[in-house]
Scaffold this motif. Sequence first.
Motif, PDB file in Angstrom:
ATOM      1  N   PRO A   1      62.972  51.753  -7.875  1.00 42.86           N
ATOM      2  CA  PRO A   1      62.230  49.582  -7.972  1.00 42.86           C
ATOM      3  C   PRO A   1      63.488  49.096  -8.919  1.00 42.86           C
ATOM      4  O   PRO A   1      63.077  49.816 -10.398  1.00 42.86           O
ATOM      5  CB  PRO A   1      61.384  49.267  -7.745  1.00 42.86           C
ATOM      6  N   SER A   2      63.430  48.543  -8.977  1.00 44.18           N
ATOM      7  CA  SER A   2      64.876  47.463 -10.359  1.00 44.18           C
ATOM      8  C   SER A   2      66.111  48.587 -11.177  1.00 44.18           C
ATOM      9  O   SER A   2      66.896  48.598 -12.137  1.00 44.18           O
ATOM     10  CB  SER A   2      64.522  46.819 -11.126  1.00 44.18           C
ATOM     11  N   TYR A   3      66.340  50.192 -10.333  1.00 42.74           N
ATOM     12  CA  TYR A   3      67.187  50.970 -10.718  1.00 42.74           C
ATOM     13  C   TYR A   3      68.450  50.299 -11.168  1.00 42.74           C
ATOM     14  O   TYR A   3      69.167  50.832 -11.791  1.00 42.74           O
ATOM     15  CB  TYR A   3      67.491  52.356  -9.740  1.00 42.74           C
TER      16      TYR A   3
ATOM     17  N   THR B   1      58.105  49.226 -15.715  1.00 40.66           N
ATOM     18  CA  THR B   1      57.325  47.729 -15.145  1.00 40.66           C
ATOM     19  C   THR B   1      57.694  48.223 -13.550  1.00 40.66           C
ATOM     20  O   THR B   1      56.517  47.492 -13.429  1.00 40.66           O
ATOM     21  CB  THR B   1      58.230  46.646 -15.421  1.00 40.66           C
ATOM     22  N   ALA B   2      59.050  47.853 -13.015  1.00 44.13           N
ATOM     23  CA  ALA B   2      59.590  48.052 -11.518  1.00 44.13           C
ATOM     24  C   ALA B   2      58.049  48.886 -10.794  1.00 44.13           C
ATOM     25  O   ALA B   2      57.529  48.091  -9.889  1.00 44.13           O
ATOM     26  CB  ALA B   2      60.263  48.018 -10.978  1.00 44.13           C
ATOM     27  N   ILE B   3      58.210  49.602 -11.453  1.00 42.94           N
ATOM     28  CA  ILE B   3      56.986  50.700 -10.345  1.00 42.94           C
ATOM     29  C   ILE B   3      56.428  50.187 -10.549  1.00 42.94           C
ATOM     30  O   ILE B   3      55.148  50.764  -9.566  1.00 42.94           O
ATOM     31  CB  ILE B   3      57.668  52.365 -11.057  1.00 42.94           C
ATOM     32  N   SER B   4      55.143  50.131 -11.542  1.00 41.74           N
ATOM     33  CA  SER B   4      53.900  48.851 -11.627  1.00 41.74           C
ATOM     34  C   SER B   4      53.626  48.152 -10.676  1.00 41.74           C
ATOM     35  O   SER B   4      52.871  48.245  -9.935  1.00 41.74           O
ATOM     36  CB  SER B   4      54.336  48.947 -12.927  1.00 41.74           C
ATOM     37  N   GLU B   5      54.696  47.493 -11.398  1.00 42.88           N
ATOM     38  CA  GLU B   5      54.236  46.580  -9.765  1.00 42.88           C
ATOM     39  C   GLU B   5      54.661  46.671  -8.489  1.00 42.88           C
ATOM     40  O   GLU B   5      53.763  45.949  -7.684  1.00 42.88           O
ATOM     41  CB  GLU B   5      55.054  44.830 -10.377  1.00 42.88           C
ATOM     42  N   ASP B   6      55.297  47.935  -8.135  1.00 38.23           N
ATOM     43  CA  ASP B   6      55.100  48.233  -6.760  1.00 38.23           C
ATOM     44  C   ASP B   6      54.117  48.223  -6.482  1.00 38.23           C
ATOM     45  O   ASP B   6      53.467  48.460  -5.249  1.00 38.23           O
ATOM     46  CB  ASP B   6      56.667  48.868  -6.712  1.00 38.23           C
ATOM     47  N   VAL B   7      53.376  49.991  -6.694  1.00 34.39           N
ATOM     48  CA  VAL B   7      52.208  50.523  -6.681  1.00 34.39           C
ATOM     49  C   VAL B   7      50.782  49.845  -6.958  1.00 34.39           C
ATOM     50  O   VAL B   7      50.449  49.266  -5.641  1.00 34.39           O
ATOM     51  CB  VAL B   7      52.041  52.062  -7.662  1.00 34.39           C
TER      52      VAL B   7
ATOM     53  N   ASP C   1      48.459  48.614  -9.065  1.00 33.23           N
ATOM     54  CA  ASP C   1      47.378  49.448  -9.036  1.00 33.23           C
ATOM     55  C   ASP C   1      46.655  49.404 -10.831  1.00 33.23           C
ATOM     56  O   ASP C   1      47.664  50.149 -11.431  1.00 33.23           O
ATOM     57  CB  ASP C   1      46.649  51.112  -8.763  1.00 33.23           C
ATOM     58  N   HIS C   2      45.344  48.794 -11.451  1.00 30.96           N
ATOM     59  CA  HIS C   2      45.536  48.883 -13.299  1.00 30.96           C
ATOM     60  C   HIS C   2      45.818  49.958 -13.441  1.00 30.96           C
ATOM     61  O   HIS C   2      45.452  50.424 -14.889  1.00 30.96           O
ATOM     62  CB  HIS C   2      44.397  47.190 -13.243  1.00 30.96           C
ATOM     63  N   ARG C   3      45.138  50.800 -12.532  1.00 25.82           N
ATOM     64  CA  ARG C   3      45.172  52.377 -12.989  1.00 25.82           C
ATOM     65  C   ARG C   3      46.269  52.958 -13.119  1.00 25.82           C
ATOM     66  O   ARG C   3      45.719  54.017 -13.822  1.00 25.82           O
ATOM     67  CB  ARG C   3      43.531  52.976 -12.163  1.00 25.82           C
ATOM     68  N   PHE C   4      47.337  52.317 -12.735  1.00 29.24           N
ATOM     69  CA  PHE C   4      48.489  53.658 -12.561  1.00 29.24           C
ATOM     70  C   PHE C   4      49.243  52.552 -14.171  1.00 29.24           C
ATOM     71  O   PHE C   4      50.305  51.881 -13.618  1.00 29.24           O
ATOM     72  CB  PHE C   4      48.703  53.175 -11.385  1.00 29.24           C
ATOM     73  N   ILE C   5      50.246  53.893 -14.355  1.00 33.32           N
ATOM     74  CA  ILE C   5      50.594  53.628 -15.803  1.00 33.32           C
ATOM     75  C   ILE C   5      51.513  54.537 -15.868  1.00 33.32           C
ATOM     76  O   ILE C   5      52.394  56.117 -15.809  1.00 33.32           O
ATOM     77  CB  ILE C   5      49.931  54.044 -16.788  1.00 33.32           C
ATOM     78  N   PRO C   6      52.654  54.449 -15.603  1.00 33.79           N
ATOM     79  CA  PRO C   6      54.483  54.875 -14.640  1.00 33.79           C
ATOM     80  C   PRO C   6      55.083  55.861 -16.161  1.00 33.79           C
ATOM     81  O   PRO C   6      55.040  54.417 -16.896  1.00 33.79           O
ATOM     82  CB  PRO C   6      55.476  53.852 -13.642  1.00 33.79           C
ATOM     83  N   TYR C   7      55.678  56.083 -16.085  1.00 37.91           N
ATOM     84  CA  TYR C   7      56.638  56.690 -17.490  1.00 37.91           C
ATOM     85  C   TYR C   7      57.353  57.412 -17.218  1.00 37.91           C
ATOM     86  O   TYR C   7      57.357  58.397 -15.991  1.00 37.91           O
ATOM     87  CB  TYR C   7      55.464  58.179 -18.361  1.00 37.91           C
ATOM     88  N   VAL C   8      58.437  57.238 -17.831  1.00 38.01           N
ATOM     89  CA  VAL C   8      59.815  57.997 -17.172  1.00 38.01           C
ATOM     90  C   VAL C   8      60.454  58.199 -18.591  1.00 38.01           C
ATOM     91  O   VAL C   8      61.061  57.711 -19.409  1.00 38.01           O
ATOM     92  CB  VAL C   8      61.235  56.347 -16.605  1.00 38.01           C
ATOM     93  N   GLN C   9      60.417  59.455 -18.231  1.00 36.27           N
ATOM     94  CA  GLN C   9      60.921  60.245 -19.621  1.00 36.27           C
ATOM     95  C   GLN C   9      62.692  60.223 -20.051  1.00 36.27           C
ATOM     96  O   GLN C   9      63.220  60.296 -18.336  1.00 36.27           O
ATOM     97  CB  GLN C   9      60.838  61.645 -19.449  1.00 36.27           C
ATOM     98  N   LEU C  10      62.883  59.676 -20.603  1.00 34.73           N
ATOM     99  CA  LEU C  10      64.302  59.607 -22.138  1.00 34.73           C
ATOM    100  C   LEU C  10      64.912  61.238 -22.149  1.00 34.73           C
ATOM    101  O   LEU C  10      63.868  61.088 -22.926  1.00 34.73           O
ATOM    102  CB  LEU C  10      63.966  58.653 -22.960  1.00 34.73           C
ATOM    103  N   HIS C  11      66.050  61.844 -21.434  1.00 37.02           N
ATOM    104  CA  HIS C  11      66.962  61.671 -20.240  1.00 37.02           C
ATOM    105  C   HIS C  11      66.243  62.445 -19.570  1.00 37.02           C
ATOM    106  O   HIS C  11      66.137  61.899 -18.187  1.00 37.02           O
ATOM    107  CB  HIS C  11      67.788  61.317 -20.868  1.00 37.02           C
ATOM    108  N   GLU C  12      65.793  63.734 -20.440  1.00 35.57           N
ATOM    109  CA  GLU C  12      64.966  64.344 -19.260  1.00 35.57           C
ATOM    110  C   GLU C  12      64.198  64.921 -20.420  1.00 35.57           C
ATOM    111  O   GLU C  12      64.160  64.945 -21.421  1.00 35.57           O
ATOM    112  CB  GLU C  12      65.412  65.436 -18.474  1.00 35.57           C
TER     113      GLU C  12
END
Length: 197
Positions: A65-67, A85-91, A93-104
């Motif tokens: 999402p929002s890529y 933010t887009a992953i959080s909104e799509d899933v 669930d208030h218990r879900f905290i997505p994290y994307v690592q820069l850059h890997e």
Amino acid sequence: MEFNVAVYSRCVLTSRDKRTREYRGGLLSYDRAKRDIQSWIREAPGRDCYFTTMFDLYALPNDFPSYAEAMRLTDPYERTRIIETAISEDVNDHRFIPYVQLHEFEALIFADPQQLDWEYLEHAEPIERLKAIVAETINPELINDGPTTAPSKRILAEIPEYDKVTAGVHVAAKIGLDTIRQKCSHFNEWVTELEKL
């Protein structure tokens, strides 16, 4: 257990064969990741169970999402925030905290590449060259994500036998959470958010 929590980790389910054998890792699409995350959340419905991710921004499937919106931006921190933010909104669930690592994940190793000598003892010169890269960029999370210049590609260029799956985890453990948090601000924000739970 300073925070009195139990932690369980797993790789995203990417496929199954006809004998119901499961294969994890090697993220191919957002849809598969989302289905696995939602399954994981359903397995633990308790209010005190929280869920998070660690997806590498480098080579992230473009159906996230929002890529497309995120990739138009020049600020890599803003890119990750938009996708998270887009992953959080799509899933949703208030218990879900997505994290994307820069850059890997390997950006974390650049917090102190000297610790690679725990796994690769006879690589003093290559490790010195990796340390010089960090000296030039200051922030390991900002080492760019080109096909030959992403953090893992830079390590592999100097230490071809580098094993992402086993050595990467061991080296990160040797570096230690405090050093990684000090050098990698986005990673630190994520861990701080988890600690507040």
